[in-house]
Write a protein that holds these residues in place. Structure first.
Motif, PDB file in Angstrom:
ATOM      1  N   ALA A 188     -63.088 -29.743   6.731  1.00 58.37           N
ATOM      2  CA  ALA A 188     -62.116 -28.986   5.944  1.00 58.37           C
ATOM      3  C   ALA A 188     -61.620 -29.795   4.748  1.00 58.37           C
ATOM      4  O   ALA A 188     -61.511 -29.271   3.626  1.00 58.37           O
ATOM      5  CB  ALA A 188     -60.941 -28.574   6.829  1.00 58.37           C
ATOM      6  N   LEU A 189     -61.314 -31.070   4.965  1.00 52.75           N
ATOM      7  CA  LEU A 189     -60.816 -31.906   3.876  1.00 52.75           C
ATOM      8  C   LEU A 189     -61.876 -32.110   2.795  1.00 52.75           C
ATOM      9  O   LEU A 189     -61.562 -32.141   1.597  1.00 52.75           O
ATOM     10  CB  LEU A 189     -60.345 -33.249   4.423  1.00 52.75           C
ATOM     11  N   GLY A 192     -62.070 -28.863   0.907  1.00 47.17           N
ATOM     12  CA  GLY A 192     -60.887 -28.713   0.065  1.00 47.17           C
ATOM     13  C   GLY A 192     -60.936 -29.593  -1.163  1.00 47.17           C
ATOM     14  O   GLY A 192     -60.611 -29.146  -2.282  1.00 47.17           O
ATOM     15  N   CYS A 214     -55.770 -29.726   1.247  1.00 46.81           N
ATOM     16  CA  CYS A 214     -55.519 -29.022   2.507  1.00 46.81           C
ATOM     17  C   CYS A 214     -54.048 -29.059   2.894  1.00 46.81           C
ATOM     18  O   CYS A 214     -53.698 -29.112   4.081  1.00 46.81           O
ATOM     19  CB  CYS A 214     -56.388 -29.575   3.632  1.00 46.81           C
ATOM     20  N   TRP A 217     -51.313 -25.072  -0.720  1.00 46.43           N
ATOM     21  CA  TRP A 217     -52.176 -23.897  -0.787  1.00 46.43           C
ATOM     22  C   TRP A 217     -51.955 -23.056  -2.048  1.00 46.43           C
ATOM     23  O   TRP A 217     -52.642 -22.063  -2.257  1.00 46.43           O
ATOM     24  CB  TRP A 217     -52.005 -23.045   0.467  1.00 46.43           C
ATOM     25  N   GLU A 338     -60.875 -23.396   2.431  1.00 48.63           N
ATOM     26  CA  GLU A 338     -59.757 -24.210   1.968  1.00 48.63           C
ATOM     27  C   GLU A 338     -59.779 -24.349   0.449  1.00 48.63           C
ATOM     28  O   GLU A 338     -60.710 -24.924  -0.115  1.00 48.63           O
ATOM     29  CB  GLU A 338     -59.818 -25.600   2.611  1.00 48.63           C
ATOM     30  N   ARG A 343     -55.052 -18.286   0.502  1.00 43.26           N
ATOM     31  CA  ARG A 343     -55.087 -18.629   1.924  1.00 43.26           C
ATOM     32  C   ARG A 343     -55.292 -17.369   2.757  1.00 43.26           C
ATOM     33  O   ARG A 343     -54.599 -16.359   2.597  1.00 43.26           O
ATOM     34  CB  ARG A 343     -53.761 -19.283   2.327  1.00 43.26           C
TER      35      ARG A 343
END
Length: 362
Positions: A188-189, A192, A214, A217, A338, A343
């Motif tokens: 995810a990071l 992002g 992350c 948003w 992300e 979001r």
């Protein structure tokens, strides 16, 4: 930008696969085409789980890379995304140049540029450094695609690395900290950071800090899609747009889904006649799917299910909605959005045919 007439247009074809390493349809396509065809980019969806241990991505990546190299095209960009839950079908989208005599280039037509970053060190993954490297690659790919400004960019597809357990262990011995010691969270990071790097390059955001990734948003790109995997250590970047300098019969349009069932967001960019499926007006659709706990005030179990990861729920949901719109299941839906749209929603794009062709031979 080059001033000489461009003597190619871009073509797109969808290839079916029987398993992640299946290249039969690609080999058939290349064998039936003459030297006027040059593969540029391949986007692959496999039936893997899309998680850290999804080795179907590596299998597909290596198979396609070897096939292109043997065919004399070692520089083709390859992005592989795991996860075809629900009705989604494993497939590969091949984008290629078709050379010939160019006609008028007054109308904007589909163009794509491919670029890549250097390999990232483990401690750089999920940081502003990754974002800056991606931003440079996005600008380089824009130039390759003959796109003169951000407004001409309609979609950016990025593949980025993740942190494996051996990466974390190796870095801990050097004293350089990694952003997280959870391998899945690193996906995810990394996504992002890549998305925000693209947003910086396109002028969608003005500044970025490590603490934003992350977490803030309010920062996102409206035209970027990112997936992460263990099959590469660099970031692969494809920039799609409509260039006034490139002739052709195809165009690409962007859309945003506000939530997983936002069919209106997609349909708003589709010409009414494009859903006449016998005409094949819609060539390919790309979309992001973001897990969300509440959809229009109603609770979902996407974020609570310990048996099936949330990104798999999201891909299945969005894949079903979008397949029902375009009437086919071999579309490209990627999980984990992300900073890729609002979001709970996600960015996306549709490649479609123009009403009137401006290319000799069509």
């Amino acid at each position: 930008m080059a001033s000489d007439p461009v003597r190619f247009e871009f073509g797109v074809t969808i290839l079916g696969t029987d398993h992640p390493g299946d290249v039969k349809e690609l080999l058939s396509f290349l064998s039936h085409k003459n030297k006027s065809i040059e593969p540029v980019a391949m986007l692959v969806k496999t039936e893997g789980n899309g998680c850290v241990n999804d080795f179907t991505r590596t299998m597909a990546y290596e198979s396609y890379k070897e096939t292109f190299s043997r065919a004399g095209f070692p520089d083709v960009g390859i992005i592989v995304s795991g996860g075809t839950e629900g009705v989604l079908s494993p497939h590969a989208t091949l984008i290629y140049k078709m050379f010939g005599e160019a006609l008028s280039v007054g109308e904007h037509s589909l163009s794509i540029g491919v670029s890549r970053t250097r390999e990232l060190a483990p401690h750089e993954i999920g940081t502003v450094m990754q974002a800056e490297l991606v931003g440079k690659a996005v600008r380089k790919a824009m130039h390759a695609a003959l796109l003169g400004c951000s407004e001409e960019v309609k979609f950016v597809q990025i593949k980025c690395p993740l942190l494996r357990d051996d990466d974390i262990a190796a870095v801990s011995r050097t004293g350089k900290p990694v952003v997280v010691d959870d391998t899945y969270r690193s996906m995810a990071l990394s996504r992002g950071a890549s998305a925000l790097g693209s947003a910086l390059a396109l002028g969608e955001i003005n500044s970025l800090s490590d603490s934003d990734i992350c977490a803030n948003w309010d920062l996102f790109s409206t035209v970027t899609s990112v997936s992460s995997g263990a099959e590469l250590r660099h970031c692969e970047v494809f920039v799609f747009g409509n260039s006034p300098r490139v002739p052709g019969s195809l165009v690409i349009s962007s859309f945003i889904m506000q939530d997983p069932i936002d069919s209106a967001g997609v349909c708003s960019i589709i010409r009414p006649h494009a859903l006449d499926r016998d005409e094949g007006q819609i060539v390919q659709l790309f979309a992001k799917a973001d897990p969300i706990g509440m959809v229009r005030g109603k609770r979902t179990v996407m974020l609570d299910d310990s048996d099936i990861h949330s990104t798999r729920h999201a891909r299945a949901a969005v894949g079903g909605v979008l397949s029902s719109i375009v009437g086919r299941t071999n579309i490209y839906v990627s999980g984990g959005a992300e900073h890729q749209g609002p979001r709970g929603g996600g960015s996306g794009a549709i490649i479609s045919r123009k009403p009137l062709y401006n290319w000799a031979g069509h």
